[in-house]
Design a protein around this motif. Sequence first.
Motif, PDB file in Angstrom:
ATOM      1  N   UNK A   1       0.819  -1.215   0.000  1.00  0.00           N
ATOM      2  CA  UNK A   1       0.000   0.000   0.000  1.00  0.00           C
ATOM      3  C   UNK A   1       0.854   1.267   0.000  1.00  0.00           C
ATOM      4  N   UNK A   2       2.104   1.171   0.455  1.00  0.00           N
ATOM      5  CA  UNK A   2       2.986   2.329   0.499  1.00  0.00           C
ATOM      6  C   UNK A   2       3.403   2.751  -0.897  1.00  0.00           C
ATOM      7  N   UNK A   3       3.369   4.037  -1.134  1.00  0.00           N
ATOM      8  CA  UNK A   3       3.900   4.603  -2.373  1.00  0.00           C
ATOM      9  C   UNK A   3       5.160   5.385  -1.997  1.00  0.00           C
ATOM     10  N   UNK A   4       6.285   4.695  -2.036  1.00  0.00           N
ATOM     11  CA  UNK A   4       7.530   5.263  -1.516  1.00  0.00           C
ATOM     12  C   UNK A   4       8.002   6.443  -2.360  1.00  0.00           C
ATOM     13  N   UNK A   5       8.373   7.488  -1.649  1.00  0.00           N
ATOM     14  CA  UNK A   5       8.976   8.680  -2.250  1.00  0.00           C
ATOM     15  C   UNK A   5      10.220   9.013  -1.435  1.00  0.00           C
ATOM     16  N   UNK A   6      11.117   9.849  -1.953  1.00  0.00           N
ATOM     17  CA  UNK A   6      12.316  10.201  -1.192  1.00  0.00           C
ATOM     18  C   UNK A   6      12.011  10.827   0.161  1.00  0.00           C
TER      19      UNK A   6
ATOM     20  N   UNK B   1       2.152  14.626   7.147  1.00  0.00           N
ATOM     21  CA  UNK B   1       1.188  14.954   6.105  1.00  0.00           C
ATOM     22  C   UNK B   1      -0.216  15.023   6.700  1.00  0.00           C
ATOM     23  N   UNK B   2      -1.102  15.673   5.972  1.00  0.00           N
ATOM     24  CA  UNK B   2      -2.507  15.659   6.367  1.00  0.00           C
ATOM     25  C   UNK B   2      -3.082  14.276   6.077  1.00  0.00           C
ATOM     26  N   UNK B   3      -4.233  14.011   6.656  1.00  0.00           N
ATOM     27  CA  UNK B   3      -4.867  12.723   6.413  1.00  0.00           C
ATOM     28  C   UNK B   3      -5.141  12.474   4.941  1.00  0.00           C
ATOM     29  N   UNK B   4      -5.597  13.527   4.232  1.00  0.00           N
ATOM     30  CA  UNK B   4      -5.904  13.383   2.808  1.00  0.00           C
ATOM     31  C   UNK B   4      -4.651  13.026   2.014  1.00  0.00           C
ATOM     32  N   UNK B   5      -3.533  13.703   2.300  1.00  0.00           N
ATOM     33  CA  UNK B   5      -2.284  13.408   1.586  1.00  0.00           C
ATOM     34  C   UNK B   5      -1.737  12.040   1.983  1.00  0.00           C
ATOM     35  N   UNK B   6      -1.928  11.670   3.245  1.00  0.00           N
ATOM     36  CA  UNK B   6      -1.429  10.374   3.715  1.00  0.00           C
ATOM     37  C   UNK B   6      -2.130   9.224   3.007  1.00  0.00           C
ATOM     38  N   UNK B   7      -3.397   9.421   2.638  1.00  0.00           N
ATOM     39  CA  UNK B   7      -4.105   8.387   1.882  1.00  0.00           C
ATOM     40  C   UNK B   7      -3.437   8.198   0.524  1.00  0.00           C
ATOM     41  N   UNK B   8      -3.075   9.300  -0.133  1.00  0.00           N
ATOM     42  CA  UNK B   8      -2.432   9.231  -1.439  1.00  0.00           C
ATOM     43  C   UNK B   8      -1.076   8.533  -1.361  1.00  0.00           C
ATOM     44  N   UNK B   9      -0.383   8.680  -0.247  1.00  0.00           N
ATOM     45  CA  UNK B   9       0.935   8.065  -0.081  1.00  0.00           C
ATOM     46  C   UNK B   9       0.850   6.620   0.410  1.00  0.00           C
ATOM     47  N   UNK B  10      -0.341   6.166   0.769  1.00  0.00           N
ATOM     48  CA  UNK B  10      -0.490   4.810   1.273  1.00  0.00           C
ATOM     49  C   UNK B  10      -0.123   4.648   2.732  1.00  0.00           C
ATOM     50  N   UNK B  11       0.085   5.762   3.408  1.00  0.00           N
ATOM     51  CA  UNK B  11       0.386   5.692   4.846  1.00  0.00           C
ATOM     52  C   UNK B  11      -0.857   5.304   5.641  1.00  0.00           C
TER      53      UNK B  11
END
Length: 328
Positions: free
Chosen positions: A247-252, A260-270
């Motif tokens: 589910x994680x979308x790894x970025x640097x 991150x906000x909850x909304x952004x954390x969903x996009x990152x898979x956190x």
Amino acid sequence: MSEDSENPTEARPPRGSSSWERETLEKVLLAAITEQRRARRWGILFKALLAIYAGIALWLLAKPLEGPAIGGGKSHTAVVDVMGLIAPGQPANADNIIQGLRAAAEDAGTRGIVLRMNTPGGSPVQAAYVYEEIRRLKRLKPELPIYAVVADICASGGYYVAAAADKIFVNNASIVGSIGVIMGSFGFVEAMNKLGVERRVLTAGAHKAILDPFEPVDPVAKAHVQQMLDAVHRQFIAAVKQGRGERLKETPELFSGLVWTGADAIQLGLVDELGDIRYVAERVVGAKKMVNFTPERSLMDRLTQRLGAALGQALVSAVTGFAAPPGE
């Protein structure tokens, strides 16, 4: 004639004086008896109040030993709070959280467990204990879902714990992340030089006074501490990857310590979805009734906190001349 007969007024007491003295004495004695009776009644009242207070105190002291409330055999969603700093001596310490998790898992009416989270993090060791306990319970009872529901914040060690859950639910404005490790200190070397203060410390071991704020930074000690922090960080990252999987979308920046906000954390898979605890209980677990399995604080802890607050208010009043408002 005798001297008495010559001065009858001086020889005889005033008429009625004996009666007056008796009446006065009786009034004094009656007043004393009345006061004694009143004092006895007040004494009985105070003793009764003290007995009631002691009974309540003993009941409160024994109540935590009875364990968390149970669902009475009915289906329910078990709730375990993870609130505040995750650290020894705090309500959200590993022992308390694990005790609540185990009690919830053992209850026959539990249909799912929700970790109600609002924490900035804390000890990586305490967080790791809870993380491993969640994974242990999932192995023992794979049919029992364990979810994390975030309120305002779930950062650092808090996210470490949440990563072990089956799913993480957030609000759009929740703060999530801070996957990093920190160790802070101060340096007073220049201040001591300006003040003309000489630091005197004796050690057995070249680096025993590691990161001494009154001495210049030792490059060897600094490198050693950085190595330790990096090792703990790698453990943190490995736990997150193990818990979140694909589910994680790894970025640097994902493991850089940013939040991150909850909304952004969903996009990152956190995290997984938007939802509060009522939504998760009713729609996800399927058991609207919620039972809190968080261990209650002991009477001694509550009394200590109240005593500390009272002493703090008294100190503020004594120093400033003003009484602190209740609850502050």
